[in-house]
Design a protein around this motif. Structure first.
Motif, PDB file in Angstrom:
ATOM      1  N   LYS A   1       0.850  -1.181   0.000  1.00 39.96           N
ATOM      2  CA  LYS A   1       0.000   0.000   0.000  1.00 39.96           C
ATOM      3  C   LYS A   1       0.890   1.237   0.000  1.00 39.96           C
ATOM      4  O   LYS A   1       1.854   1.319   0.757  1.00 39.96           O
ATOM      5  CB  LYS A   1      -0.905  -0.013   1.230  1.00 39.96           C
ATOM      6  CG  LYS A   1      -2.089   0.896   1.147  1.00 39.96           C
ATOM      7  CD  LYS A   1      -3.025   0.627   2.321  1.00 39.96           C
ATOM      8  CE  LYS A   1      -4.281   1.450   2.210  1.00 39.96           C
ATOM      9  NZ  LYS A   1      -5.199   1.170   3.322  1.00 39.96           N
TER      10      LYS A   1
ATOM     11  N   LYS B   1      -3.344   3.560  -1.823  1.00 39.83           N
ATOM     12  CA  LYS B   1      -3.681   2.688  -2.948  1.00 39.83           C
ATOM     13  C   LYS B   1      -2.845   1.416  -2.872  1.00 39.83           C
ATOM     14  O   LYS B   1      -1.745   1.422  -2.330  1.00 39.83           O
ATOM     15  CB  LYS B   1      -3.414   3.391  -4.288  1.00 39.83           C
ATOM     16  CG  LYS B   1      -4.263   4.622  -4.492  1.00 39.83           C
ATOM     17  CD  LYS B   1      -3.922   5.294  -5.810  1.00 39.83           C
ATOM     18  CE  LYS B   1      -4.758   6.549  -6.017  1.00 39.83           C
ATOM     19  NZ  LYS B   1      -4.401   7.228  -7.264  1.00 39.83           N
TER      20      LYS B   1
ATOM     21  N   TYR C   1      -0.716  -1.658  -4.697  1.00 38.32           N
ATOM     22  CA  TYR C   1       0.135  -1.868  -5.867  1.00 38.32           C
ATOM     23  C   TYR C   1       0.749  -3.261  -5.814  1.00 38.32           C
ATOM     24  O   TYR C   1       0.880  -3.855  -4.741  1.00 38.32           O
ATOM     25  CB  TYR C   1       1.275  -0.842  -5.907  1.00 38.32           C
ATOM     26  CG  TYR C   1       0.819   0.572  -6.122  1.00 38.32           C
ATOM     27  CD1 TYR C   1       0.701   1.091  -7.407  1.00 38.32           C
ATOM     28  CD2 TYR C   1       0.499   1.394  -5.049  1.00 38.32           C
ATOM     29  CE1 TYR C   1       0.279   2.399  -7.610  1.00 38.32           C
ATOM     30  CE2 TYR C   1       0.077   2.695  -5.242  1.00 38.32           C
ATOM     31  CZ  TYR C   1      -0.030   3.192  -6.528  1.00 38.32           C
ATOM     32  OH  TYR C   1      -0.452   4.477  -6.728  1.00 38.32           O
TER      33      TYR C   1
ATOM     34  N   GLU D   1      -0.860  -0.347 -10.301  1.00 37.41           N
ATOM     35  CA  GLU D   1      -1.918  -0.100  -9.322  1.00 37.41           C
ATOM     36  C   GLU D   1      -2.970  -1.189  -9.451  1.00 37.41           C
ATOM     37  O   GLU D   1      -3.377  -1.547 -10.551  1.00 37.41           O
ATOM     38  CB  GLU D   1      -2.563   1.263  -9.552  1.00 37.41           C
ATOM     39  CG  GLU D   1      -3.626   1.580  -8.519  1.00 37.41           C
ATOM     40  CD  GLU D   1      -4.323   2.904  -8.748  1.00 37.41           C
ATOM     41  OE1 GLU D   1      -5.369   3.118  -8.117  1.00 37.41           O
ATOM     42  OE2 GLU D   1      -3.841   3.709  -9.567  1.00 37.41           O
TER      43      GLU D   1
ATOM     44  N   ARG E   1      -6.365  -1.540  -9.121  1.00 34.67           N
ATOM     45  CA  ARG E   1      -7.553  -0.680  -9.028  1.00 34.67           C
ATOM     46  C   ARG E   1      -8.774  -1.392  -8.462  1.00 34.67           C
ATOM     47  O   ARG E   1      -9.618  -0.781  -7.844  1.00 34.67           O
ATOM     48  CB  ARG E   1      -7.866  -0.102 -10.405  1.00 34.67           C
ATOM     49  CG  ARG E   1      -6.827   0.905 -10.855  1.00 34.67           C
ATOM     50  CD  ARG E   1      -7.139   1.473 -12.232  1.00 34.67           C
ATOM     51  NE  ARG E   1      -6.148   2.449 -12.624  1.00 34.67           N
ATOM     52  CZ  ARG E   1      -5.009   2.157 -13.227  1.00 34.67           C
ATOM     53  NH1 ARG E   1      -4.717   0.908 -13.501  1.00 34.67           N
ATOM     54  NH2 ARG E   1      -4.156   3.105 -13.547  1.00 34.67           N
TER      55      ARG E   1
END
Length: 128
Positions: free
Chosen positions: A36, A40, A42, A58, A60
């Motif tokens: 993180k 976000k 990854y 990323e 998503r």
């Protein structure tokens, strides 16, 4: 470890440090491990031999609560949404599969659908 984006339109795999800079982390994950950064998630896809920098994608659609995906045309990770477009290469006997993006171990079942087609080989006898 400095992290650069592997999601850029033109990713420079040879000069990762030319890609958009995402930030710095205080640990050194291995390839495909999830981390993180700035709120976000990854997955590290490229890492320098000295582990000073790397490039990450990323995740998503990352969701550790989601357990299943059903009836997809390709193996699709329920956690990160990664689609393996080479799923057909997987062995029928192999029930375990490691996600190529987040590293989750998935239990995979191959569902097979059979269809038929027909063409006329000989016309029927017609009485008039």
């Amino acid at each position: 470890m400095k992290i650069y984006s592997a999601d850029a339109r033109k990713v420079d795999y040879m000069n990762v440090e030319q890609n958009p800079y995402l930030g710095t982390i205080d640990f050194a994950p291995d390839l495909y491990e999830v981390f993180k950064l700035n709120g976000k998630y990854y997955s590290l896809g490229i890492v320098a031999a000295n582990k000073e920098y790397g490039a990450a994608n990323e995740l998503r659609r990352f969701n550790v609560e989601k357990e299943k995906s059903y009836h997809e045309n390709d193996i699709t990770c329920p956690i990160c949404g990664y689609v393996d477009y080479d799923s057909w290469e997987e062995d029928d006997e192999n029930e375990e599969y490691q996600c190529g993006r987040c590293g989750a171990i998935l239990e995979v079942t191959r569902n097979v659908q059979v269809t038929y087609s027909a063409k006329v080989k000989e016309l029927p006898k017609i009485w008039e």
